[in-house]
Design a protein around this motif. Sequence first.
Motif, PDB file in Angstrom:
ATOM      1  N   LEU A 148       0.650  -1.428   0.083  1.00 37.26           N
ATOM      2  CA  LEU A 148       0.098  -0.057   0.103  1.00 37.26           C
ATOM      3  C   LEU A 148       0.824   1.416   0.132  1.00 37.26           C
ATOM      4  CD1 LEU A 148      -2.626  -0.918   2.791  1.00 37.26           C
ATOM      5  CD2 LEU A 148      -3.136  -0.730   0.170  1.00 37.26           C
ATOM      6  N   ALA A 149       2.308   1.105   0.045  1.00 34.70           N
ATOM      7  CA  ALA A 149       2.933   2.338   0.226  1.00 34.70           C
ATOM      8  C   ALA A 149       4.478   2.141  -0.652  1.00 34.70           C
ATOM      9  CB  ALA A 149       3.491   2.503   1.519  1.00 34.70           C
ATOM     10  N   THR A 150       4.164   1.851  -1.977  1.00 32.45           N
ATOM     11  CA  THR A 150       5.116   1.807  -3.000  1.00 32.45           C
ATOM     12  C   THR A 150       5.486   3.165  -3.142  1.00 32.45           C
ATOM     13  OG1 THR A 150       3.720   1.909  -4.877  1.00 32.45           O
ATOM     14  CG2 THR A 150       4.474  -0.392  -3.705  1.00 32.45           C
ATOM     15  N   THR A 151       6.657   3.358  -3.997  1.00 36.68           N
ATOM     16  CA  THR A 151       7.242   4.920  -4.261  1.00 36.68           C
ATOM     17  C   THR A 151       6.522   5.220  -5.636  1.00 36.68           C
ATOM     18  OG1 THR A 151       9.628   4.162  -3.531  1.00 36.68           O
ATOM     19  CG2 THR A 151       9.225   5.980  -5.088  1.00 36.68           C
ATOM     20  N   ALA A 152       6.333   6.436  -5.801  1.00 39.83           N
ATOM     21  CA  ALA A 152       5.401   6.889  -6.762  1.00 39.83           C
ATOM     22  C   ALA A 152       6.356   6.857  -8.136  1.00 39.83           C
ATOM     23  CB  ALA A 152       4.929   8.294  -6.582  1.00 39.83           C
ATOM     24  N   CYS A 210      -3.315   6.098  -9.340  1.00 40.97           N
ATOM     25  CA  CYS A 210      -4.185   6.763  -8.803  1.00 40.97           C
ATOM     26  C   CYS A 210      -3.962   6.588  -7.046  1.00 40.97           C
ATOM     27  CB  CYS A 210      -5.713   6.266  -8.781  1.00 40.97           C
ATOM     28  SG  CYS A 210      -5.733   4.585  -8.666  1.00 40.97           S
ATOM     29  N   THR A 211      -3.328   5.781  -6.656  1.00 43.18           N
ATOM     30  CA  THR A 211      -2.766   5.710  -5.257  1.00 43.18           C
ATOM     31  C   THR A 211      -1.416   4.890  -5.373  1.00 43.18           C
ATOM     32  OG1 THR A 211      -3.538   3.130  -4.823  1.00 43.18           O
ATOM     33  CG2 THR A 211      -5.241   4.685  -4.727  1.00 43.18           C
ATOM     34  N   LEU A 212      -0.685   4.876  -4.283  1.00 41.42           N
ATOM     35  CA  LEU A 212       0.544   4.327  -4.155  1.00 41.42           C
ATOM     36  C   LEU A 212       0.424   2.717  -3.877  1.00 41.42           C
ATOM     37  CD1 LEU A 212       2.680   6.846  -2.065  1.00 41.42           C
ATOM     38  CD2 LEU A 212       2.614   6.417  -4.632  1.00 41.42           C
ATOM     39  N   ASN A 213      -0.912   2.114  -3.979  1.00 41.32           N
ATOM     40  CA  ASN A 213      -0.811   0.478  -4.204  1.00 41.32           C
ATOM     41  C   ASN A 213       0.181   0.042  -5.140  1.00 41.32           C
ATOM     42  OD1 ASN A 213      -2.006  -1.912  -5.137  1.00 41.32           O
ATOM     43  ND2 ASN A 213      -3.503  -1.765  -3.393  1.00 41.32           N
ATOM     44  N   ARG A 214       0.745  -0.787  -4.866  1.00 47.97           N
ATOM     45  CA  ARG A 214       1.811  -1.438  -5.704  1.00 47.97           C
ATOM     46  C   ARG A 214       1.144  -1.710  -7.247  1.00 47.97           C
ATOM     47  NH1 ARG A 214       4.304  -7.122  -4.447  1.00 47.97           N
ATOM     48  NH2 ARG A 214       2.442  -7.680  -5.836  1.00 47.97           N
ATOM     49  N   TYR A 215       0.101  -2.556  -6.833  1.00 52.91           N
ATOM     50  CA  TYR A 215      -0.596  -2.857  -8.361  1.00 52.91           C
ATOM     51  C   TYR A 215      -0.941  -1.670  -9.184  1.00 52.91           C
ATOM     52  CZ  TYR A 215      -0.851  -7.148  -5.936  1.00 52.91           C
ATOM     53  OH  TYR A 215      -0.126  -8.302  -5.275  1.00 52.91           O
ATOM     54  N   HIS A 216      -1.248  -0.322  -8.717  1.00 54.56           N
ATOM     55  CA  HIS A 216      -1.564   0.778  -9.326  1.00 54.56           C
ATOM     56  C   HIS A 216      -0.328   1.334  -9.921  1.00 54.56           C
ATOM     57  CE1 HIS A 216      -5.500   1.341  -6.976  1.00 54.56           C
ATOM     58  NE2 HIS A 216      -5.599   0.590  -7.978  1.00 54.56           N
ATOM     59  N   THR A 217       0.700   1.312  -9.242  1.00 52.54           N
ATOM     60  CA  THR A 217       1.712   2.059  -9.818  1.00 52.54           C
ATOM     61  C   THR A 217       2.690   1.130 -10.675  1.00 52.54           C
ATOM     62  OG1 THR A 217       3.315   1.151  -7.923  1.00 52.54           O
ATOM     63  CG2 THR A 217       2.665   3.291  -7.539  1.00 52.54           C
ATOM     64  N   ASP A 218       2.600  -0.173 -10.391  1.00 50.99           N
ATOM     65  CA  ASP A 218       3.110  -1.134 -11.724  1.00 50.99           C
ATOM     66  C   ASP A 218       2.429  -0.900 -12.865  1.00 50.99           C
ATOM     67  OD1 ASP A 218       4.976  -1.775  -9.748  1.00 50.99           O
ATOM     68  OD2 ASP A 218       3.981  -4.160  -9.576  1.00 50.99           O
ATOM     69  N   ALA A 219       0.841  -0.887 -12.727  1.00 47.98           N
ATOM     70  CA  ALA A 219       0.222  -0.642 -13.958  1.00 47.98           C
ATOM     71  C   ALA A 219       0.369   0.466 -14.656  1.00 47.98           C
ATOM     72  CB  ALA A 219      -1.409  -0.742 -13.621  1.00 47.98           C
ATOM     73  N   ALA A 220       0.571   1.532 -14.070  1.00 49.26           N
ATOM     74  CA  ALA A 220       0.974   2.875 -14.677  1.00 49.26           C
ATOM     75  C   ALA A 220       1.974   2.793 -15.154  1.00 49.26           C
ATOM     76  CB  ALA A 220       0.968   4.061 -13.503  1.00 49.26           C
TER      77      ALA A 220
END
Length: 270
Positions: free
Chosen positions: A44-48, A58-68
């Motif tokens: 829940l707290a990955t690097t942007a 949209c959040t720092l969730n790993r799955y969101h940062t990886d997808a982006a």
Amino acid sequence: MPAPIAAALAETAKRNFTGLGIQLPVDWRDAGPQYNGAFTPPELATTANAPTTLFHECTLNRYHTDAARSIGDAMAKFIDGMSAAVTDAIGKWMRTASVISVTINGPIGTLLPGGVTGPVLKPLILPTAPNQTDMERRYALAVAQAVSDGWSQWQQGLSGVLSYPAFASAPMPAAPPTPNVPAPLMTFGSSGEAALSPLSLKEAMYKALPGGGQHAAELFEAMAGAFYTQFQTFKAATLVTQVMGTGPVSVPPAGPVTGGSVIPTPGNFK
């Protein structure tokens, strides 16, 4: 002057796309405590991602940062490949395009619409455009079609003035083949240039993509704006040159050329 630089077109398009601020997942909504409880604290707290990433998490969730990051990388790769294909095609156009119809009277040559010929860009773009997936092929075809059609309209509408100082008074019955004074392409107008404006290009790209596609509108907006920016740079740096004029002298043995014309030769845009 060489054709527009692929890296400049690509970087401009990527900056345009990044500036649109597209977040992934699209329309994401926080599901509350139950959602957060499904992940570990590190997840829940990955690097942007870097600000230059084409899509924003949209959040720092790993799955969101990886997808982006991964989807952004794929889009950036497409933009790089498409930019290289387009600029390579323009380079080929420059080497073969020709001024074929100019009316020369005295030192002035008048180029009217329809006086320039050159190859259609689409068949020059597609062989090197991205084509690894169905989406790439469809998007590449849409960009190629729109740029090609717009370029043809700009080419067809080109008009302007060429200078032949020696033709003001030529001491002979007919002036020999003589090149024009190199003229900046920026000084020539075209009734068809509106087809290359950002809005026109974007709409043409989208029209050439039956059924639309995910993020197509944003991609086409970014690429259309970048193309128009680099097109203006191309016009400012390109010369219309080596247009070989000739014609009869109206009052031999020494007088102005009247009713002269040009001898078509390829490579008049440099």
